[in-house]
Each structure stands twice: as structure tokens, then as C-alpha cells.
Design a protein around this motif. Sequence first.
Motif, mmCIF file in Angstrom:
data_model
loop_
_atom_site.group_PDB
_atom_site.id
_atom_site.type_symbol
_atom_site.label_atom_id
_atom_site.label_comp_id
_atom_site.label_asym_id
_atom_site.label_seq_id
_atom_site.Cartn_x
_atom_site.Cartn_y
_atom_site.Cartn_z
ATOM 1 N N UNK A 123 3.992 -1.544 3.394
ATOM 2 C CA UNK A 123 3.634 -0.216 2.917
ATOM 3 C C UNK A 123 4.863 0.608 2.601
ATOM 4 N N UNK A 141 -3.389 -2.635 13.792
ATOM 5 C CA UNK A 141 -2.707 -2.850 15.068
ATOM 6 C C UNK A 141 -1.376 -2.129 15.109
ATOM 7 N N UNK A 164 1.568 6.024 10.330
ATOM 8 C CA UNK A 164 1.721 4.898 9.408
ATOM 9 C C UNK A 164 3.041 4.167 9.642
ATOM 10 N N UNK A 222 1.187 5.122 1.403
ATOM 11 C CA UNK A 222 0.634 6.206 2.216
ATOM 12 C C UNK A 222 1.390 7.457 1.797
ATOM 13 N N UNK A 263 0.869 -1.166 0.000
ATOM 14 C CA UNK A 263 0.000 0.000 0.000
ATOM 15 C C UNK A 263 0.918 1.232 0.000
ATOM 16 N N UNK A 323 2.239 1.728 12.792
ATOM 17 C CA UNK A 323 1.136 0.775 12.807
ATOM 18 C C UNK A 323 1.265 -0.246 11.682
ATOM 19 N N UNK A 324 0.572 -1.331 11.865
ATOM 20 C CA UNK A 324 0.485 -2.312 10.791
ATOM 21 C C UNK A 324 -0.541 -1.846 9.785
ATOM 22 N N UNK A 325 -0.791 -2.659 8.768
ATOM 23 C CA UNK A 325 -1.750 -2.260 7.748
ATOM 24 C C UNK A 325 -3.173 -2.636 8.143
ATOM 25 N N UNK A 326 -4.141 -2.092 7.405
ATOM 26 C CA UNK A 326 -5.539 -2.415 7.665
ATOM 27 C C UNK A 326 -5.921 -3.721 6.999
ATOM 28 N N UNK A 327 -5.292 -3.966 5.872
ATOM 29 C CA UNK A 327 -5.664 -5.135 5.097
ATOM 30 C C UNK A 327 -4.531 -6.159 5.184
ATOM 31 N N UNK A 328 -4.774 -7.291 5.860
ATOM 32 C CA UNK A 328 -3.711 -8.276 6.022
ATOM 33 C C UNK A 328 -3.238 -8.821 4.673
ATOM 34 N N UNK A 360 2.300 -2.762 15.721
ATOM 35 C CA UNK A 360 3.086 -3.983 15.714
ATOM 36 C C UNK A 360 4.191 -3.852 16.748
#
Lengths: 431, 243
Positions: A102, B238, A89, A69, A67, A92-97, B240
Motif C-alpha cells: 500500500x 492483520x 494503515x 490509502x 492499494x 496493519x497489513x492489507x485486507x486483500x492478500x 504484521x
Amino acid sequence: MRLWVEKYRPQRLDQIAGNATSVKRLQAWVEEFRRGEAEKKALLLHGPPGSGKTSAAYALARELGYDIVETNASDIRTKTNIERVVGTASKMGGLDPGQKGRILLVDEVDGIHGRSDFGGLAAIKNIIRKTREPIVLLANDPWALPADFRGLCEALQFKRLDRRLVLRVLKEISAKEGIAADEKALATIATNANGDLRAAINDLQSLGQGGRIGVEDSASLFMRDSEEGIFKVLSRIFKTESCARAREAVYDLDEDPETILHWLAENLPREYEDPSDLARGFDSLSRADLFLGRIKKRQSWRLLGYASDLMTCGVSLSKRRRYHRFTRYQYPAFFAMLARTRAKRDLTAAVSAKISRRCHVSTKVAAQEFIPLVRALFRDPVRAARLSSYFGFEQREIELFDPDRAKEIYGEAQKITAERITTRGVQTALF
Amino acid sequence: MKLKTSQTDKLRKIFEAIVNLVDEVTLKVAPEGITIRAMDPAHVALIDFEMKKEAFDEYKVEEPLELTVDLKTVVNVLKRVEQDLVIKIKEGANALTLLSEGTMKKRFNIPLIEASEENLKVPSITFETEAELDSALFKNAIADTSIIGEYVTLKVEGDALYFTTKAEENEVEIRVDKDSCISFKKKDAKSHFSLEYLQDMAKIADIINKVKISLGNDLPLKLDFADDYTKIVFFLAPRVETE
């Protein structure tokens, strides 16, 4: 209408035109980053506009299933805003596994400066030190960035694209769009673009609206390079909604305010579609013009601040909606008109000077009040000749009043003048 | 188009819950109801909102519309109007008109802005851990953990759902037993989330009294708030673990 620049944006890295080594390095770096082996945690892609920096980042993300950003130059990029987007960003991890990772893309980092972007660069530095995700920064001029900032990034140069490469892409797109394009015309577009593929494709799109491009169409393009600065300024002012950003847009531009005003006036209607936006925009411009007039007349340079704020902030804040699409800005018709009428204006000035000397009036009064009068008096050829002799008009100056009989009148006038000299001091009746 | 509602509060709360996420939203107004789908610029939070036409006192929509507005303006206007509200499109002016008629007759025009094209997909994740509970409990637990931390760990272990956070010497643990939940689908799972985002999302508890929490291991969190005619789903990425 979809922009061709978007429609034909490369989907894969091997479709990127030019800069093969840099593109390869970009991919290798992201992979190194993933394995935790990258020496620097950010990559700085630098090079002129339209050399493929953004396209390379997007194509890579697509290939890797990443992805993107992104923060754009049109956003306000203070410390808070950078942290809110890039900072968040990066942690954090992504929204879509389904996404494997990213890329954090910051466009035009060399454009982050000034009060409106306060602390922006420092915020990016902090994020680079701690990021979990690869950061890709784009810049036109890497030397505009502080040295310690550059030290945190691996620099990767994107060179201006070769003209033949640009031409090849233009040919491909014309073929896909079914445009009957003259080879020479495409070559002109490619040359004018000066290595900027984005500009070339935009030109192709605007010229190709009618389904064909002839040589005469491409002739309407003028050298992009010299006008690049003003184009950028126009689009900043028209697109932004931030007063500070609009004001800053003109800082680096080496043009006098009057010239900028003409460029804005010419292109405002091409940008603002909504009539009420347009009306408000022109209101601002006309008020700016009033101030410029005062400055010129009374040398009150302190008014310049008002004029330039009205031109920049005033115009950009007068829109109620945003215009995302690409606008092809045009050279002001006013300047073209001045160039066209130069010869005539010079002639008028010469005539006015002659009238002014004889009639003891200013050249301005001569031009505004006496020239129409002289033109009326010229209806009688005898009188015309006497007047011409009196004022000492040349033949081409007489053409200003009576183009058809200028030659005869001039001949008569010469005779009168000769006579006057021989009769010495005996004034021939003028009327 | 004409929409009439006597529950302005409800609309306001929904917009307040997302005002920090995005600057502008596109309201999709269709004959069946209105929907909003939006993602924050950092791509870590997503909202999927739907309000069926039955939720309105009057709902007149001839053709589907997409109205993009500045979110802060909408929230500010919604704070200034009475419970009864009429929403219309101002003909020709490219604006949304909000009318509220109490002792004072108020009219607000909010300009429509051009939408940046974007087709958001809701992530498809199958969750094996779900807990449905009174939304007030959820809001309460978020408020408790917020007093010390920036992040909260959501965890299902055995027969309970835990909200825990640690910052320096401070520690908070909230436990909600299976029996206190409306439904419980257990499989141990644990992820960390930003409280800043959760605090905003928890505001929905004021208008909808049940929430379903879906969890996984280092997977996004899904929050479903729903009543008869309204559905609000949040996804949150989440944090991580950095070791």
C-alpha cells in the motif's frame, strides 16, 4: 457525469505528462522502500496544482498492484484523525492478500495547520518514523512546512507543465471525446491553464459540452492565475462541512470582504443544486451583507467578525447534502456590470455635482431627486437650453437627459450664457 | 418505500458496530432486502451486511434505492426510538424519515447525503482454518484480552482456538476447545489483530448467537455472523509482526 480528469487519469507511469525524472525517482524510491533500502521513509512530492503529483502516485500504485490509502484536504486532519487513518494503515497489513502493498497518500500536507488540524503534522512525523508502508506526501509549497518535518522526507519536485504538453493532452482528449475543437481555442485553454493540466482538462470539459469548441468559447476564459486564490477559497467554502475550515479559507486571501461576498453570491447557485440549500446559503449571504453595510455606514469594524463568519461558515453549513462534482466558478456579473456602466456613472456624478452646487443640495439628493426632475423639465427645448446654461452642462452631459437634441440644446445654451455675460447681472428668467 | 420493524435494537447494534469504522454508509435498499458494504478509511476493516425482507414486519420497496446517511446521526436516532419503527423516504425532501409510535409519536428526519462512488469488492480468500462457536464466547474472550492489550493473537493449534495477549508483564490466554465449538476445521494458523476493531465487531454477539471465525497465517480475519434473515461479515486486516 464523469469528470474527464478522472476518466483520463493516467493508468501507467509512462502515460504521465512531463516530469519524467521525478516520476522515475518515485518508482525507484517505492522499490527501495520495499527492499528496506530507502534512506527516508517518506517522499514529499511538491509542485504547483495540476502538475501530476496525484496522478503519478495513483499510476504507480496501479502498476505495482498496490492499494492507496488517502486523506484529503477536505477531511479534518487532527492528530486523532491522522492516527486513525494513516497511523492504522501504517501498522496493519492489507485486507486483500491479492494486493502487494500500500501507499499511504496525504494530500496537501502544507495545508495542515491551524486549530482545526491541531497536532496533525506532529502525528504524521511519528508515523513516518515507524511506518511499514511507504508514505507519499503532496504539497504545493514545501517551504510552508517546518524544517524538521522536511528533514524526514525525500523531496521530489514536480514542475509546472509546459504549455505544449498541456496542448497535446487536450488534443488527445478532444479526439477521444469526438469534439470538434478549434486548434486556436485549445491553445488558448492551454495558455490560460498556466501549466495546470487538471484545470485545462476541466476547462476543456466545460467548454466542450456541446461537442464543439470554437475560438469564441475559449475567449470566455480569463487568466486563471490571478483568480486562482479566490477559486480555491470558493471551493473550500462550498465543499467543506466544517465551520473552522470554511472560516480559515479566507485567512490568506488578499481581498476585501465585499469582493468575496460578490464572488460567493455569483457562484453559490452554480454549486448548490438543492433549492433549500440555496435559499439558506443566500440567507446567510444577505445577513453578511447587512453587516457589511453597517460597517461601511458607521465604520463599526467590530462587526466584521459577524459578516465574515456568515459568509464563510454560514454558507458552508447551509447545505444538507454534499456536491462532489466540479464547478466552474465565474467572475461576478456585478463587477462586469460596474465596468460596463462606469462611463455612465461618471457622467451622472459630474451632472450631480453641478446640480448640487447650484441647488444647495448634496450630490446624493441631486442624483436621486433632481436628475429625474431635470429630465422632466428638459421636455421643453427652450427650458432645456436655459437650464443647461444655468447649470453649465457640457454637451455630453446634456446627452444624459436628451441624447437626440443635445447638440441644439447645447448651442442654445451657449448663446444664453453669452447673452447673460454681456447683459451683466441681469438674470435671464429660468422658466 | 416503507419498512416496518419491531426489532429496532437489532438495527441499532449493527450500526453501532460500524459507527467507529466509517462516517457515513450507503444503504442499498432492494426488493429482496437491504445491504450495506463499507470499508474504513485506513482500508483495514470491511463490513458486508445483509438483511432480507423477511426480517421486517412490513417491507415495501418498488425500486432499488441507494441511501447515504451520516452514521452517527442514525445511531443517535435509533437510541431514541421505541422497538416499533417505520422507515420511509420523505418525498421531495431528500431525507429518511423514522417514525416510532409509543405513548409519544416520534418523527425524525435524517438528511440524505451524496454518495462518493465506490464499488467495494469483498476480498476472496480461501481459509483452511475455521471455528464456529457461540458468539457470546467470542465476545467474552475479546473482553478478557482487552483488559490489558491493544492487540490479540488468534491462533489455532492442535484441537483448540486461542486468544492470547501480552503487554509488559501481563498475559492473558483464553482457550476454547474443539468440543466447545459448533464446528471446527483445523489447520494451525496464527495472526494478530487490533482489539479496538474487534471490540466493535463483537457487539454483534448481542443479536446473533453464532459466529464463524476464519483464520490464516498473517491473513485477514473473517467473522461471519448469521441468523435466518441477517448476515454480517467482517474482514479485518492483520497486524504484521515487526521484528
